[in-house]
Motif scaffolding. Sequence first.
Motif, mmCIF file in Angstrom:
data_model
loop_
_atom_site.group_PDB
_atom_site.id
_atom_site.type_symbol
_atom_site.label_atom_id
_atom_site.label_comp_id
_atom_site.label_asym_id
_atom_site.label_seq_id
_atom_site.Cartn_x
_atom_site.Cartn_y
_atom_site.Cartn_z
ATOM 1 N N LEU A 239 2.995 2.639 7.578
ATOM 2 C CA LEU A 239 2.986 2.243 6.016
ATOM 3 C C LEU A 239 3.179 1.474 5.942
ATOM 4 O O LEU A 239 2.317 0.755 5.073
ATOM 5 C CB LEU A 239 3.690 3.393 5.507
ATOM 6 C CG LEU A 239 3.712 3.622 3.866
ATOM 7 C CD1 LEU A 239 2.727 4.064 2.873
ATOM 8 C CD2 LEU A 239 5.568 4.291 3.799
ATOM 9 N N HIS B 22 -2.908 5.218 1.395
ATOM 10 C CA HIS B 22 -1.686 5.412 2.226
ATOM 11 C C HIS B 22 -0.548 5.873 2.461
ATOM 12 O O HIS B 22 -0.068 6.096 3.996
ATOM 13 C CB HIS B 22 -1.462 3.274 2.454
ATOM 14 C CG HIS B 22 -2.147 2.146 2.916
ATOM 15 N ND1 HIS B 22 -3.745 2.754 3.970
ATOM 16 C CD2 HIS B 22 -3.076 1.255 2.381
ATOM 17 C CE1 HIS B 22 -3.693 1.567 4.331
ATOM 18 N NE2 HIS B 22 -4.256 1.343 2.721
ATOM 19 N N GLU C 240 0.284 -0.576 6.116
ATOM 20 C CA GLU C 240 -1.154 -0.562 5.714
ATOM 21 C C GLU C 240 -2.369 -0.219 6.531
ATOM 22 O O GLU C 240 -3.330 -1.096 5.963
ATOM 23 C CB GLU C 240 -1.324 -1.463 4.689
ATOM 24 C CG GLU C 240 -0.406 -1.629 3.242
ATOM 25 C CD GLU C 240 -0.580 -2.568 1.669
ATOM 26 O OE1 GLU C 240 -2.159 -3.375 2.189
ATOM 27 O OE2 GLU C 240 -0.248 -2.398 1.220
ATOM 28 N N LYS C 241 -1.451 0.277 7.494
ATOM 29 C CA LYS C 241 -2.066 0.414 8.175
ATOM 30 C C LYS C 241 -3.255 1.703 8.530
ATOM 31 O O LYS C 241 -3.928 1.925 9.573
ATOM 32 C CB LYS C 241 -2.166 0.350 10.425
ATOM 33 C CG LYS C 241 -1.837 -1.454 10.057
ATOM 34 C CD LYS C 241 -2.105 -1.793 10.723
ATOM 35 C CE LYS C 241 -2.415 -3.296 11.360
ATOM 36 N NZ LYS C 241 -4.004 -4.058 11.603
ATOM 37 N N SER C 242 -2.534 2.870 7.249
ATOM 38 C CA SER C 242 -2.767 3.835 7.760
ATOM 39 C C SER C 242 -4.508 4.680 7.883
ATOM 40 O O SER C 242 -4.928 3.356 6.435
ATOM 41 C CB SER C 242 -1.980 4.516 6.564
ATOM 42 O OG SER C 242 -2.203 6.677 6.268
ATOM 43 N N ASP C 243 -5.256 5.138 8.334
ATOM 44 C CA ASP C 243 -6.815 5.604 7.727
ATOM 45 C C ASP C 243 -6.344 7.184 9.194
ATOM 46 O O ASP C 243 -5.588 7.677 9.267
ATOM 47 C CB ASP C 243 -7.533 4.467 8.871
ATOM 48 C CG ASP C 243 -6.819 4.821 10.364
ATOM 49 O OD1 ASP C 243 -6.587 5.556 10.548
ATOM 50 O OD2 ASP C 243 -7.912 3.692 11.572
#
Length: 140
Positions: A79, A3, A82-85
């Motif tokens: 961040l 992330h 925790e949605k980072s992709d």
Amino acid sequence: MNHSQILFPMICLVVITGGMGIALIAARYKAVREGSLSIAYFKYNRGGRPPEYLIKISHHFQNLLETPQLFYLSTIVILLLEKSDPIYLGLAWCYLASRMIHSWIHLGSNNVLHRKNAFIVSYLLIFIIWIRLLLQLLMG
């Protein structure tokens, strides 16, 4: 996916902004050394006509402190949640690229039509990021 990778485009933009801040300071010193402006001008940013190179750098530095704030905030929210992709990461790098193109145009030819296009692309990208984040939050 790690992330924290989402931070890299943000850090790059912070470095670019910092570099422009240093360039602005250097341009101000140059204007005073050349006698284009007196030091008193900087008390209120009045009382003289800054040279074109100083106006260009000043305006560009100001641009880097405006809508990029939405990018910084979105990056931190992504961040923290925790949605980072790969999609967010790609959008973030594209946003950075569009801001770099905007900088290159603004500090180079300063062609207003080209600069406008780079700005619109960056503006659309930041709102795509925020709309996607909103949809993710609404859908749970």
